[in-house]
Write a protein that holds these residues in place. Structure first.
Motif, PDB file in Angstrom:
ATOM      1  N   ARG A   1       0.820  -1.205   0.000  1.00 20.27           N
ATOM      2  CA  ARG A   1       0.000   0.000   0.000  1.00 20.27           C
ATOM      3  C   ARG A   1       0.861   1.266   0.000  1.00 20.27           C
ATOM      4  O   ARG A   1       0.392   2.322  -0.405  1.00 20.27           O
ATOM      5  N   ILE A   2       2.085   1.150   0.508  1.00 20.64           N
ATOM      6  CA  ILE A   2       2.978   2.307   0.582  1.00 20.64           C
ATOM      7  C   ILE A   2       4.286   1.975  -0.109  1.00 20.64           C
ATOM      8  O   ILE A   2       4.624   0.796  -0.327  1.00 20.64           O
ATOM      9  N   ALA A   3       5.034   2.997  -0.467  1.00 22.50           N
ATOM     10  CA  ALA A   3       6.312   2.788  -1.143  1.00 22.50           C
ATOM     11  C   ALA A   3       7.257   1.998  -0.246  1.00 22.50           C
ATOM     12  O   ALA A   3       7.318   2.246   0.967  1.00 22.50           O
ATOM     13  N   PRO A   4       8.009   1.047  -0.794  1.00 24.12           N
ATOM     14  CA  PRO A   4       8.904   0.225   0.026  1.00 24.12           C
ATOM     15  C   PRO A   4       9.882   1.041   0.874  1.00 24.12           C
ATOM     16  O   PRO A   4      10.162   0.681   2.020  1.00 24.12           O
ATOM     17  N   GLU A   5      10.408   2.145   0.320  1.00 27.06           N
ATOM     18  CA  GLU A   5      11.373   2.954   1.064  1.00 27.06           C
ATOM     19  C   GLU A   5      10.757   3.558   2.313  1.00 27.06           C
ATOM     20  O   GLU A   5      11.463   3.859   3.287  1.00 27.06           O
TER      21      GLU A   5
ATOM     22  N   ARG B   1      12.185   4.434   6.210  1.00 21.85           N
ATOM     23  CA  ARG B   1      12.197   5.840   6.634  1.00 21.85           C
ATOM     24  C   ARG B   1      11.315   6.086   7.854  1.00 21.85           C
ATOM     25  O   ARG B   1      11.534   7.061   8.582  1.00 21.85           O
ATOM     26  N   PHE B   2      10.350   5.223   8.093  1.00 24.28           N
ATOM     27  CA  PHE B   2       9.492   5.377   9.266  1.00 24.28           C
ATOM     28  C   PHE B   2      10.034   4.597  10.461  1.00 24.28           C
ATOM     29  O   PHE B   2      10.185   5.153  11.563  1.00 24.28           O
ATOM     30  N   PHE B   3      10.336   3.313  10.269  1.00 22.07           N
ATOM     31  CA  PHE B   3      10.667   2.461  11.410  1.00 22.07           C
ATOM     32  C   PHE B   3      12.061   2.714  11.984  1.00 22.07           C
ATOM     33  O   PHE B   3      12.245   2.616  13.212  1.00 22.07           O
ATOM     34  N   ILE B   4      13.034   3.033  11.152  1.00 18.61           N
ATOM     35  CA  ILE B   4      14.378   3.267  11.686  1.00 18.61           C
ATOM     36  C   ILE B   4      14.424   4.506  12.582  1.00 18.61           C
ATOM     37  O   ILE B   4      14.971   4.442  13.696  1.00 18.61           O
TER      38      ILE B   4
ATOM     39  N   LEU C   1       6.859  -1.831  17.323  1.00 21.05           N
ATOM     40  CA  LEU C   1       6.790  -3.236  16.910  1.00 21.05           C
ATOM     41  C   LEU C   1       5.360  -3.636  16.547  1.00 21.05           C
ATOM     42  O   LEU C   1       5.143  -4.400  15.602  1.00 21.05           O
ATOM     43  N   LEU C   2       4.393  -3.119  17.296  1.00 22.84           N
ATOM     44  CA  LEU C   2       2.992  -3.406  16.970  1.00 22.84           C
ATOM     45  C   LEU C   2       2.633  -2.880  15.582  1.00 22.84           C
ATOM     46  O   LEU C   2       1.993  -3.579  14.786  1.00 22.84           O
ATOM     47  N   ILE C   3       3.043  -1.650  15.301  1.00 26.78           N
ATOM     48  CA  ILE C   3       2.780  -1.066  13.980  1.00 26.78           C
ATOM     49  C   ILE C   3       3.504  -1.869  12.904  1.00 26.78           C
ATOM     50  O   ILE C   3       2.941  -2.143  11.833  1.00 26.78           O
ATOM     51  N   PHE C   4       4.742  -2.261  13.191  1.00 27.22           N
ATOM     52  CA  PHE C   4       5.522  -3.050  12.228  1.00 27.22           C
ATOM     53  C   PHE C   4       4.823  -4.373  11.925  1.00 27.22           C
ATOM     54  O   PHE C   4       4.710  -4.773  10.754  1.00 27.22           O
ATOM     55  N   MET C   5       4.344  -5.049  12.958  1.00 23.74           N
ATOM     56  CA  MET C   5       3.647  -6.316  12.739  1.00 23.74           C
ATOM     57  C   MET C   5       2.346  -6.090  11.975  1.00 23.74           C
ATOM     58  O   MET C   5       1.989  -6.903  11.108  1.00 23.74           O
ATOM     59  N   ALA C   6       1.663  -4.992  12.270  1.00 25.07           N
ATOM     60  CA  ALA C   6       0.399  -4.708  11.590  1.00 25.07           C
ATOM     61  C   ALA C   6       0.613  -4.465  10.097  1.00 25.07           C
ATOM     62  O   ALA C   6      -0.118  -5.022   9.257  1.00 25.07           O
ATOM     63  N   VAL C   7       1.612  -3.651   9.733  1.00 24.77           N
ATOM     64  CA  VAL C   7       1.840  -3.372   8.314  1.00 24.77           C
ATOM     65  C   VAL C   7       2.406  -4.602   7.603  1.00 24.77           C
ATOM     66  O   VAL C   7       2.137  -4.816   6.415  1.00 24.77           O
TER      67      VAL C   7
ATOM     68  N   ILE D   1       1.613  -7.757   8.370  1.00 21.93           N
ATOM     69  CA  ILE D   1       0.448  -8.622   8.151  1.00 21.93           C
ATOM     70  C   ILE D   1      -0.414  -8.075   7.014  1.00 21.93           C
ATOM     71  O   ILE D   1      -0.898  -8.836   6.158  1.00 21.93           O
ATOM     72  N   ASP D   2      -0.586  -6.758   6.987  1.00 23.56           N
ATOM     73  CA  ASP D   2      -1.379  -6.151   5.919  1.00 23.56           C
ATOM     74  C   ASP D   2      -0.744  -6.425   4.560  1.00 23.56           C
ATOM     75  O   ASP D   2      -1.450  -6.752   3.592  1.00 23.56           O
ATOM     76  N   PHE D   3       0.578  -6.315   4.482  1.00 19.75           N
ATOM     77  CA  PHE D   3       1.270  -6.610   3.226  1.00 19.75           C
ATOM     78  C   PHE D   3       1.057  -8.064   2.827  1.00 19.75           C
ATOM     79  O   PHE D   3       0.784  -8.380   1.660  1.00 19.75           O
ATOM     80  N   GLY D   4       1.209  -8.970   3.796  1.00 16.07           N
ATOM     81  CA  GLY D   4       1.020 -10.381   3.507  1.00 16.07           C
ATOM     82  C   GLY D   4      -0.377 -10.697   3.009  1.00 16.07           C
ATOM     83  O   GLY D   4      -0.552 -11.463   2.050  1.00 16.07           O
ATOM     84  N   LEU D   5      -1.380 -10.098   3.648  1.00 18.20           N
ATOM     85  CA  LEU D   5      -2.765 -10.324   3.215  1.00 18.20           C
ATOM     86  C   LEU D   5      -3.008  -9.749   1.827  1.00 18.20           C
ATOM     87  O   LEU D   5      -3.730 -10.346   1.011  1.00 18.20           O
ATOM     88  N   ASN D   6      -2.393  -8.602   1.556  1.00 13.82           N
ATOM     89  CA  ASN D   6      -2.550  -7.994   0.237  1.00 13.82           C
ATOM     90  C   ASN D   6      -1.915  -8.863  -0.844  1.00 13.82           C
ATOM     91  O   ASN D   6      -2.449  -9.000  -1.961  1.00 13.82           O
ATOM     92  N   VAL D   7      -0.778  -9.475  -0.518  1.00 13.34           N
ATOM     93  CA  VAL D   7      -0.129 -10.402  -1.440  1.00 13.34           C
ATOM     94  C   VAL D   7      -1.055 -11.573  -1.755  1.00 13.34           C
ATOM     95  O   VAL D   7      -1.218 -11.977  -2.919  1.00 13.34           O
ATOM     96  N   LEU D   8      -1.674 -12.131  -0.716  1.00 10.23           N
ATOM     97  CA  LEU D   8      -2.577 -13.274  -0.916  1.00 10.23           C
ATOM     98  C   LEU D   8      -3.801 -12.877  -1.746  1.00 10.23           C
ATOM     99  O   LEU D   8      -4.230 -13.627  -2.636  1.00 10.23           O
TER     100      LEU D   8
END
Length: 326
Positions: free
Chosen positions: A137-141, A145-148, A193-199, A201-208
């Motif tokens: 949903r968002i650019a890979p970069e 840029r957010f989590f670090i 970490l919660l936000i990281f896990m949420a995004v 999981i969202d990426f994984g579901l979008n892939v499926l």
């Protein structure tokens, strides 16, 4: 303290001072220390050995592959802090009333996993590129840029709080301010970490979802990436990163609960919980990524290269995404 214990010998202000200078005296068995228990030398020495082996593994992998410098540095920093922390606990085994060992372990073991989390955050962007940026949903970069920066904020808060608490303790002052700052840093790490896990999981579901709708055309079809996605090592790496994330998260939640009750809280007096939720969790996080190392199973993608599909050009052209050897 047991009322049957006599006053300390002449020349000592109290039993704490006596036990600090005579830690092996039998009378000190019932005297309160910085810990609410007698430390296990075997457990702490084992953790030093395990983290030492993991450290050598990460160094060896980088020497062989010459890939993933920043990832390697973050894990080396985290593991070195883990080793120093358990060394502090070994010091405390010899003298539970020695403040230096206690402060060394609480500061190093609190801060260390923040570096490990930073290393894990670096990998999500690579996973997105492996499947194709159009699945996100968002650019890979944006992930990096957010989590670090979030990880840096968490690290600074934990380090500053630990330093303040250490200085206050050595000056016989309240450590509450430093403790609260450390807890704020740990809490922010838990939120990140919660936000990281949420995004993730969202990426994984979008892939499926896209795969069900588009089939294999949902993914980048460059030959190298098709081969990468089908490999056992890459699939193992995805599981390893998920497990490492869960372990670091679990440990961070435990440390927030532990420190929230102060240095004299009931959780601080549970060595079994410390070994299981602090030591074992972080050992697992390190070893699964020793076995399924991103530099080995991401291959060239760890060199700051990605696959892009430009209009009018064949998919699969290698180009730099501007961060060198992350």
């Amino acid at each position: 303290m047991d009322p049957s214990i006599p006053p300390p010998p002449d020349g000592y202000k109290g039993w704490q001072e006596f036990c600090y200078q005579n830690p092996k005296d039998g009378l000190c068995a019932d005297i309160g220390s910085f810990y609410g228990y007698e430390l296990s030398l075997a457990a702490n020495a084992t953790f030093i050995a395990l983290f030492g082996a993991s450290l050598l593994g990460f160094i060896g992998t980088y020497v062989v592959t010459r890939r993933g410098l920043v990832f390697t540095l973050t894990f080396l920093a985290g593991i070195i802090l883990e080793i120093l922390g358990y060394a502090g606990r070994v010091m405390s085994y010899n003298n539970r009333w020695d403040e230096n060992g206690f402060l060394m372990q609480i500061c190093c073991l609190t801060i260390g996993p923040a570096f490990l989390a930073g290393g894990v955050y670096l990998c999500l962007r690579r996973i997105v590129y492996a499947f194709g940026a159009e699945n996100s949903r968002i650019a890979p970069e944006t992930y990096t840029r957010f989590f670090i920066p979030c990880d840096v904020v968490s690290l600074v808060l934990q380090a500053a709080g630990g330093a303040m608490a250490s200085i206050a303790s050595q000056n016989d002052k309240s450590t509450k301010t430093g403790d609260n700052i450390m807890i704020a840093g740990l809490s922010f790490q838990v939120l990140t970490l919660l936000i990281f896990m949420a995004v993730s999981i969202d990426f994984g579901l979008n892939v499926l979802r896209r795969r069900r709708r588009l089939g294999t055309e949902a993914f980048d079809q460059s030959e190298d990436l098709v081969k990468l996605r089908g490999s056992f090592g890459f699939k193992g790496l995805l599981v390893a990163l998920a497990l490492a994330t869960i372990c670091i998260f679990w440990r961070s939640v435990y440390r927030v609960a532990e420190l929230s009750e102060g240095w004299d809280g009931p959780l601080m007096k549970r060595q079994d919980l410390f070994i299981g939720f602090e030591g074992v969790m972080i050992v697992v996080a390190c070893f699964v990524l020793n076995v399924f190392h991103p530099s080995v199973f991401f291959g060239e993608m760890m060199d700051g290269k990605r696959v892009v599909e430009e209009k009018g050009k064949k998919s699969g052209e290698l180009t730099s995404d501007g961060d060198g050897t992350v």
